[in-house]
Design an enzyme around this catalytic site. Structure first.
Site, PDB file in Angstrom:
ATOM      1  N   ASP A  50      48.184 -29.791 -16.175  1.00 26.49           N
ATOM      2  CA  ASP A  50      48.435 -30.292 -17.518  1.00 26.49           C
ATOM      3  C   ASP A  50      49.654 -29.593 -18.112  1.00 26.49           C
ATOM      4  OD1 ASP A  50      47.782 -31.263 -20.324  1.00 26.49           O
ATOM      5  OD2 ASP A  50      45.975 -31.918 -19.288  1.00 26.49           O
ATOM      6  N   HIS A  83      47.809 -30.219 -25.153  1.00 30.85           N
ATOM      7  CA  HIS A  83      46.897 -31.092 -24.415  1.00 30.85           C
ATOM      8  C   HIS A  83      46.065 -30.328 -23.393  1.00 30.85           C
ATOM      9  CE1 HIS A  83      45.713 -34.359 -21.625  1.00 30.85           C
ATOM     10  NE2 HIS A  83      45.772 -35.133 -22.695  1.00 30.85           N
ATOM     11  N   ASN A 182      44.512 -45.256 -20.935  1.00 26.03           N
ATOM     12  CA  ASN A 182      44.246 -45.665 -22.323  1.00 26.03           C
ATOM     13  C   ASN A 182      45.005 -46.920 -22.733  1.00 26.03           C
ATOM     14  OD1 ASN A 182      42.726 -43.385 -22.520  1.00 26.03           O
ATOM     15  ND2 ASN A 182      44.171 -42.246 -23.775  1.00 26.03           N
ATOM     16  N   SER A 246      41.285 -38.804 -21.400  1.00 23.87           N
ATOM     17  CA  SER A 246      41.516 -37.388 -21.082  1.00 23.87           C
ATOM     18  C   SER A 246      40.278 -36.563 -21.385  1.00 23.87           C
ATOM     19  CB  SER A 246      42.676 -36.835 -21.915  1.00 23.87           C
ATOM     20  OG  SER A 246      43.908 -37.051 -21.334  1.00 23.87           O
TER      21      SER A 246
END
Length: 433
Positions: A50, A83, A182, A246
């Site tokens: 990430d 994130h 998404n 996520s």
């Protein structure tokens, strides 16, 4: 690379830490206190590929290993995007303060996080060769679960570097978990769509599919992914609220860590089998597994830890990615729909925002607190703002119905007016992915 949602920051005073914990509705519906009597993920390392993980966040101190930065220098324990830290908190946050009663608790609070930074800002491209190298590093440094909370840019295919890395992880008995995307389309994004990868969609507090969650053939599981409180170092007070696959991916990675801690002799495939066979369709009647919207069902950590499920074959029930193959059954099945056929065949550039950033990250401060308090007093309880972002979880108790492993697990007395969901049982997973 660009985040798919806006970012809203405020300078409001800090909300009470107990308030932060109170908003973690997923822990309530998972009956987390019961889960933790069975397993807390101790001894298991989860790699978070990430934007890095802020090791100094009070809810993550001591949980974050050194890791590695793959962006050309820097520190994997720093996170300027937020994130990666958010995902780490969902997985292994331990709270802080007296009795760790304040702040964010993760579902597997004793698991360790291996931070692997593959991008720094929301304009960086998360290239296959970069995250692929991180996946291989994770395998070589003891990770038993790898969390990939990102999805391909514009429907692009995973290139050989990414495919080889995932094949390497599967060959070394590692559970790989990735978000379905998404876009709200009927096609699971890569790398989630690749064979053997646990692909995850998002549901809300009522166990209904989130409208932005990608669906389609190849979806494995669903998990909470709407209005999820997270650890976010970019927010002025260190906490945010987000929605996306996520977040759902992080919950499934945590569930895999719980199972691996309790059943260390199970292979990665057997762990996945246990997650699949303990999942539930909740109140959704007449669905047949695997369903294109819910996969094999909504993950149930307590059931995954306690149900009498035979270990079964050692192989991954979702298939195996061949390191020498450029095509696969799962990849072709996940991209042959008319919706996916319209997507660009661009060079692979993976976007964290497609999975986790579509719902804005915002500070839980006095403004949000006031909004939620007013909703509670008014009995409204609905989502708070446009754009798919809720500014609080001020829902009435009767709306907290969610799949649970047994009667009373996650159901408080005042919530039992709803019919408990009929759990999806132990149908064997389909080999035809």
């Amino acid at each position: 690379m660009a985040l798919a949602g806006a970012v809203l920051l405020t300078t409001a005073p800090t909300a009470s830490a107990d308030y932060i914990r109170d908003q973690q509705w997923a822990l309530n519906v998972f009956a987390a206190e019961d889960v933790w009597t069975e397993s807390q993920g101790e001894g298991v390392t989860v790699a978070v590929v990430d934007s890095g993980v802020d090791a100094s966040h009070p809810d993550l101190t001591g949980q974050v290993l050194q890791g590695k930065d793959f962006t050309g220098g820097g520190n994997a324990q720093e996170d300027v995007l937020g994130h990666g830290t958010a995902m780490a908190g969902i997985i292994a946050g331990h709270g802080h303060g007296a009795g760790n009663s304040s702040g964010v608790m993760g579902l597997a609070p004793k698991a360790k996080i291996l931070p692997l930074r593959t991008l720094q800002t929301n304009t960086d491209r998360n290239l296959d060769e970069t995250w692929g190298a991180a996946v291989k590093y994770a395998v070589d440094h003891g990770a038993k679960v790898i969390n990939l909370s990102f999805a391909s840019d514009g429907g692009s295919k995973t290139l050989s570097a990414g495919r080889e890395a995932i094949a390497y992880a599967q060959a070394h008995d590692v559970v790989v978990v990735a978000g379905s995307g998404n876009d709200g389309v009927s096609a699971v994004s890569e790398p989630a769509a690749l064979p053997g990868v646990v692909s995850v969609g998002a549901v809300d507090k009522d166990a209904n599919l989130w409208d932005k969650s990608n669906t389609g053939e190849g979806l494995t599981l669903t998990a909470p992914g709407v209005d999820i409180v997270n650890t976010n170092p970019t927010a002025s007070k260190g906490y945010g609220l987000g929605s996306g696959t996520s977040d759902a991916t992080a919950f499934v990675s945590a569930a895999a860590a719980l199972v691996r801690a309790k059943y260390p002799d199970l292979t990665a495939g057997q762990v996945i089998n246990r997650l699949i066979k303990s999942a539930t369709f909740a109140h959704h009647k007449g669905l047949k597994a695997p369903d294109e919207e819910y996969g094999y069902g909504i993950v149930r950590p307590y059931s995954a830890l306690t149900m009498d499920i035979p270990a079964g074959p050692k192989k991954n029930p979702l298939g195996q990615l061949s390191s020498s193959s450029s095509t696969s059954n799962k990849a072709s099945q996940g991209t042959d729909s008319s919706s996916q056929a319209k997507k660009k065949k661009s060079s692979s550039s993976n976007v964290l925002g497609l999975v986790g950033g579509i719902a804005a990250v915002l500070v839980i401060g006095a403004i949000t607190f006031a909004v939620i308090r007013s909703r509670r007093k008014g009995g409204n309880g609905g989502p708070g703002s446009s754009g798919g972002v809720s500014q609080g979880a001020g829902y009435p108790p009767a709306q907290q119905s969610f799949p649970n492993s047994a009667p009373n697990h996650g159901y408080h007395p005042q919530e039992q007016s709803l019919q408990p969901p009929n759990p999806y049982g132990q149908q064997p997973p389909s080999q035809n992915r």
